[in-house]
Scaffold this motif. Sequence first.
Motif, short mmCIF file in Angstrom:
data_model
loop_
_atom_site.label_atom_id
_atom_site.label_comp_id
_atom_site.label_asym_id
_atom_site.label_seq_id
_atom_site.Cartn_x
_atom_site.Cartn_y
_atom_site.Cartn_z
N PRO A 44 0.89 -1.15 0.05
CA PRO A 44 -0.04 0.00 0.12
C PRO A 44 0.93 1.17 0.06
O PRO A 44 2.09 1.11 0.46
CB PRO A 44 -0.70 -0.14 1.45
CG PRO A 44 0.02 -1.07 2.10
CD PRO A 44 0.78 -1.93 1.20
N PRO A 45 0.34 2.24 -0.58
CA PRO A 45 1.21 3.53 -0.52
C PRO A 45 1.57 4.03 0.85
O PRO A 45 0.60 4.01 1.61
CB PRO A 45 0.16 4.51 -1.36
CG PRO A 45 -0.68 3.67 -2.08
CD PRO A 45 -1.09 2.48 -1.23
N HIS A 46 2.56 4.49 1.14
CA HIS A 46 3.10 5.15 2.45
C HIS A 46 3.32 6.68 2.18
O HIS A 46 4.10 7.09 1.05
CB HIS A 46 4.56 4.55 2.79
CG HIS A 46 4.86 5.18 4.01
ND1 HIS A 46 4.78 4.75 5.13
CD2 HIS A 46 5.59 6.44 4.30
CE1 HIS A 46 5.09 5.21 6.28
NE2 HIS A 46 5.55 6.53 5.74
N VAL A 47 2.69 7.52 2.97
CA VAL A 47 2.82 8.99 2.78
C VAL A 47 3.77 9.53 3.55
O VAL A 47 3.64 9.29 4.88
CB VAL A 47 1.45 9.41 3.03
CG1 VAL A 47 1.61 11.20 2.57
CG2 VAL A 47 0.18 9.05 2.10
N LEU A 48 4.87 10.10 2.94
CA LEU A 48 5.89 10.57 3.76
C LEU A 48 5.71 12.06 3.91
O LEU A 48 5.42 12.98 2.92
CB LEU A 48 7.38 10.32 3.07
CG LEU A 48 8.56 10.70 3.67
CD1 LEU A 48 8.69 9.83 4.76
CD2 LEU A 48 9.92 10.48 2.72
N ALA A 49 5.39 12.58 5.10
CA ALA A 49 4.65 14.01 5.14
C ALA A 49 5.34 14.74 6.40
O ALA A 49 5.77 13.83 7.44
CB ALA A 49 3.17 13.94 5.26
N ARG A 50 5.57 15.91 6.52
CA ARG A 50 5.81 16.56 7.63
C ARG A 50 5.07 16.80 8.69
O ARG A 50 3.63 16.84 8.45
CB ARG A 50 6.60 18.01 7.55
CG ARG A 50 5.87 19.02 6.90
CD ARG A 50 6.46 20.05 6.64
NE ARG A 50 5.72 21.26 6.08
CZ ARG A 50 4.97 22.23 6.69
NH1 ARG A 50 4.98 22.19 8.04
NH2 ARG A 50 4.29 23.26 6.12
N ARG A 87 2.78 18.52 11.28
CA ARG A 87 2.18 19.97 11.47
C ARG A 87 2.74 20.56 12.92
O ARG A 87 2.53 19.66 13.75
CB ARG A 87 0.41 20.17 11.32
CG ARG A 87 -0.12 19.92 9.92
CD ARG A 87 -1.38 20.22 10.01
NE ARG A 87 -1.83 20.14 8.50
CZ ARG A 87 -2.60 19.27 8.16
NH1 ARG A 87 -2.75 17.99 8.71
NH2 ARG A 87 -2.93 19.14 6.80
N GLY A 88 2.97 21.88 13.05
CA GLY A 88 3.20 22.52 14.09
C GLY A 88 4.39 22.16 14.98
O GLY A 88 4.73 22.86 16.02
N LEU A 89 5.39 21.52 14.39
CA LEU A 89 6.37 21.15 14.83
C LEU A 89 7.65 22.15 14.25
O LEU A 89 7.68 22.05 12.97
CB LEU A 89 7.04 19.63 14.80
CG LEU A 89 6.10 18.79 15.78
CD1 LEU A 89 6.50 17.20 15.70
CD2 LEU A 89 6.38 19.13 17.13
N PRO A 90 8.56 22.45 14.95
CA PRO A 90 9.79 23.23 14.45
C PRO A 90 10.83 22.32 13.66
O PRO A 90 10.76 21.03 14.02
CB PRO A 90 10.40 24.05 15.43
CG PRO A 90 10.17 23.24 16.46
CD PRO A 90 8.92 22.60 16.57
N ALA A 91 11.70 22.75 12.58
CA ALA A 91 12.57 22.10 12.07
C ALA A 91 13.87 21.85 13.24
O ALA A 91 13.89 22.98 14.08
CB ALA A 91 13.31 22.72 11.12
N LEU A 103 10.64 13.96 12.25
CA LEU A 103 10.76 13.02 13.16
C LEU A 103 9.85 11.97 12.92
O LEU A 103 10.03 10.66 12.86
CB LEU A 103 10.97 13.18 14.48
CG LEU A 103 12.53 13.95 14.86
CD1 LEU A 103 12.55 14.33 16.59
CD2 LEU A 103 13.39 12.60 14.86
N PRO A 104 8.23 12.41 13.01
CA PRO A 104 7.27 11.25 13.09
C PRO A 104 7.08 10.85 11.50
O PRO A 104 6.93 9.60 11.43
CB PRO A 104 6.06 12.35 13.19
CG PRO A 104 6.50 13.41 13.92
CD PRO A 104 7.83 13.70 13.34
N ALA A 105 7.81 11.43 10.60
CA ALA A 105 7.74 10.86 9.30
C ALA A 105 8.93 9.82 9.00
O ALA A 105 8.67 8.60 8.40
CB ALA A 105 8.00 11.61 8.36
#
Length: 465
Positions: free
Chosen positions: A103-109, A111-115, A120-122
């Motif tokens: 199944p597709p995996h969505v690699l996403a940043r 929300r609301g976290l600074p660089a 990290l969650p991704a």
Amino acid sequence: MTPSPPAANVSHDVCVVGGGLAGITTAVRLADAGIRVTLLERRSELGGATYSFDHGSLVVDTGQHVFLRCYERYRALLDRLGSTGMTQLQPRFSVPVLSPGRPPHVLARARGLPAPAHLLPALAGYSLLNARERVRAISAANALRTVDPDDPGNDRRSFGGWLADHGQGSRAVRRLWDLITVAALNQPAEHASLALAARVFRTGLLERADAGDIGRPLVPLSSLHGRPAHRLLTRLGVRVATGSRVERVQPDTVGFRVATGGAGGRAVRDELIADAVVLAVPHAAAARLVPAAASHDRDDWHRLGSAPIVNVHLRYDSAVTRLPFAAAVESPAQWIFDRTPASMADGQYLVVSISAADDTITVPAGRLAATYAAAVAGLFPAARSARLLEAFVTREPHATFRQAPGTRALRPGAATRLPGLVLAGAWTDTGWPDTMEGAVRSGHRAADVVLAHLVSPNRNLEGTR
């Protein structure tokens, strides 16, 4: 775009050779400063490497170009051209990653976290790597934040070697790092400059949370760049001459003489006199046109080489995916774009973009069409039942310079040894990869050098990076 300082209190004539993004940017900046500008382009339209052509009922782009939110100079150019509304910019970085049978995996940043915490969650949840690989990837990403893109020593190293030194195995490189490296540098990590890779990852993903949000054109590239640029330049009083091939540039007591011929190499038909000349052309053309007195290293420019990109165009009788674009791993496909035009009532038009295409550039079109149609069917189940109406291939043998270790030393600055003769183009020493942003930045730098020369003709000053 950056405001231009006033030039000298006399009129000047500048010839810009090349109507790609670098040449367009230079011409706009100089016209804004009150300079009389002539722009010469050998093709019939402006746009350089970002142009389109008709193929039956389709308008086809030569390449699939995307941009990032951090492409600030390029986005400012779009604003000036009135083209921003013809693009779409993600509210946050998000890339569907496909692999056959998964199944597709969505690699996403997040929300609301600074660089860099936004990634990290991704990385921690990236299902195409195992738990140990994810931990090591997070560690490597953190270490990459300290790699200086402007350190010549880093440019002499390969990104692949650095990744290996930081615990990245071949599967992690294929499934994670090369997703970005191959697309951004037109080279796999093992053959790419560490400095350029650091520029991509640090600027685009690691230093600012929203920097990597992806933008894409909603119209053909000629409608996005070339035609709006022609209209703007005309309004600014720039003389735009398409179909004009520059045969030679010679210094003269009054500046420079620029001899032009037809685009097909016909006999010389015109000669321009200019106070300054900007060569916004690929490095091979620049090496041919630059007089020997202008550069001691022009003969080395050929060592930049070139790297190809191939695009396989597939038109189906019905929709096979709802994704506007997707990346693929463990598949011949790399990136897939939905380029279905608004006028196409039924079916779907997909383009598979293959970067670092040294092994693909000479493969016959029929074999490529079969290979990549099968690859798309392996990623999108609906493609197995859809009828493939048409398949064709476009090739860019010299899409970018070869962004390998050691190339920074071969990239010249904007100023040459002949005051008033200036270089522009993404291949020059912008510190950036061969991208649309790099091309626009080079145009700004070239304009800065020209304006400094016209104010004080005895000096050539590089613009700041």
